[in-house]
Design a protein around this motif. Sequence first.
Motif, PDB file in Angstrom:
ATOM      1  N   ILE A  35     -26.024  -8.501  36.711  1.00 50.28           N
ATOM      2  CA  ILE A  35     -26.219  -9.484  37.773  1.00 50.28           C
ATOM      3  C   ILE A  35     -27.584 -10.302  38.132  1.00 50.28           C
ATOM      4  CG2 ILE A  35     -25.563 -10.082  40.262  1.00 50.28           C
ATOM      5  CD1 ILE A  35     -22.983  -9.287  38.651  1.00 50.28           C
ATOM      6  N   ASP A  36     -27.308 -11.478  38.124  1.00 50.22           N
ATOM      7  CA  ASP A  36     -28.774 -12.055  38.221  1.00 50.22           C
ATOM      8  C   ASP A  36     -29.469 -11.553  39.450  1.00 50.22           C
ATOM      9  OD1 ASP A  36     -30.362 -14.247  39.884  1.00 50.22           O
ATOM     10  OD2 ASP A  36     -28.274 -15.292  40.112  1.00 50.22           O
ATOM     11  N   ASN A  37     -30.860 -11.578  39.291  1.00 51.94           N
ATOM     12  CA  ASN A  37     -31.545 -10.899  40.330  1.00 51.94           C
ATOM     13  C   ASN A  37     -31.439 -11.447  41.749  1.00 51.94           C
ATOM     14  OD1 ASN A  37     -32.707  -8.910  38.753  1.00 51.94           O
ATOM     15  ND2 ASN A  37     -34.519  -9.818  38.180  1.00 51.94           N
ATOM     16  N   ASP A  38     -31.643 -12.719  41.746  1.00 57.69           N
ATOM     17  CA  ASP A  38     -31.223 -13.391  43.093  1.00 57.69           C
ATOM     18  C   ASP A  38     -30.012 -12.919  43.784  1.00 57.69           C
ATOM     19  OD1 ASP A  38     -33.767 -14.479  43.196  1.00 57.69           O
ATOM     20  OD2 ASP A  38     -33.113 -16.173  42.357  1.00 57.69           O
ATOM     21  N   LEU A  43     -26.735  -9.430  47.562  1.00 61.26           N
ATOM     22  CA  LEU A  43     -25.516  -8.635  47.645  1.00 61.26           C
ATOM     23  C   LEU A  43     -26.096  -7.134  48.237  1.00 61.26           C
ATOM     24  CD1 LEU A  43     -23.587  -9.305  44.356  1.00 61.26           C
ATOM     25  CD2 LEU A  43     -22.552  -9.669  46.763  1.00 61.26           C
ATOM     26  N   ILE A  44     -27.394  -6.677  47.910  1.00 63.98           N
ATOM     27  CA  ILE A  44     -27.801  -5.562  48.444  1.00 63.98           C
ATOM     28  C   ILE A  44     -27.989  -5.711  49.927  1.00 63.98           C
ATOM     29  CG2 ILE A  44     -29.686  -3.904  48.506  1.00 63.98           C
ATOM     30  CD1 ILE A  44     -29.695  -4.170  45.417  1.00 63.98           C
ATOM     31  N   ASP A  45     -28.429  -6.822  50.433  1.00 67.50           N
ATOM     32  CA  ASP A  45     -28.996  -7.138  51.691  1.00 67.50           C
ATOM     33  C   ASP A  45     -27.654  -7.203  52.488  1.00 67.50           C
ATOM     34  OD1 ASP A  45     -31.654  -7.011  51.203  1.00 67.50           O
ATOM     35  OD2 ASP A  45     -31.843  -9.188  51.231  1.00 67.50           O
ATOM     36  N   PHE A  46     -26.786  -7.869  51.967  1.00 66.32           N
ATOM     37  CA  PHE A  46     -25.468  -8.174  52.662  1.00 66.32           C
ATOM     38  C   PHE A  46     -24.615  -6.723  52.893  1.00 66.32           C
ATOM     39  CE2 PHE A  46     -20.653  -8.521  52.423  1.00 66.32           C
ATOM     40  CZ  PHE A  46     -20.360  -9.413  53.218  1.00 66.32           C
ATOM     41  N   SER A  47     -24.668  -5.927  51.578  1.00 64.22           N
ATOM     42  CA  SER A  47     -23.961  -4.634  51.845  1.00 64.22           C
ATOM     43  C   SER A  47     -24.549  -3.718  52.499  1.00 64.22           C
ATOM     44  CB  SER A  47     -24.024  -4.207  50.336  1.00 64.22           C
ATOM     45  OG  SER A  47     -23.156  -4.913  49.455  1.00 64.22           O
TER      46      SER A  47
END
Length: 91
Positions: A35-38, A43-47
């Motif tokens: 997955i592209d870094n941005d 997604l990590i922040d959201f999760s």
Amino acid sequence: MGEVYRAVDRRLGRPVAFRDRLKAGQPVIINLQGIDNDLKRRLIDFSSGLTYAISGTMSRVSDQVFLLTPSNTEVSEEEKERLQARGLYRP
């Protein structure tokens, strides 16, 4: 507890599906490999915010693969073995 919901890359841009599964008490695994870094960072922040909001946990279970678990929910050993067979879980 049923199977862990596996969010695939075509669904990751729209995290509504795995958000709803997690809120309903189903563990979710997200694979961020390729997955592209941005998008990966978002997604990590959201999760992490989502799991915090429902008092759940977020665990790195393989390289760039995360298991999101609602509070008071455990993933069975059988399900962990299924995920491991797919390369999505390392004990």
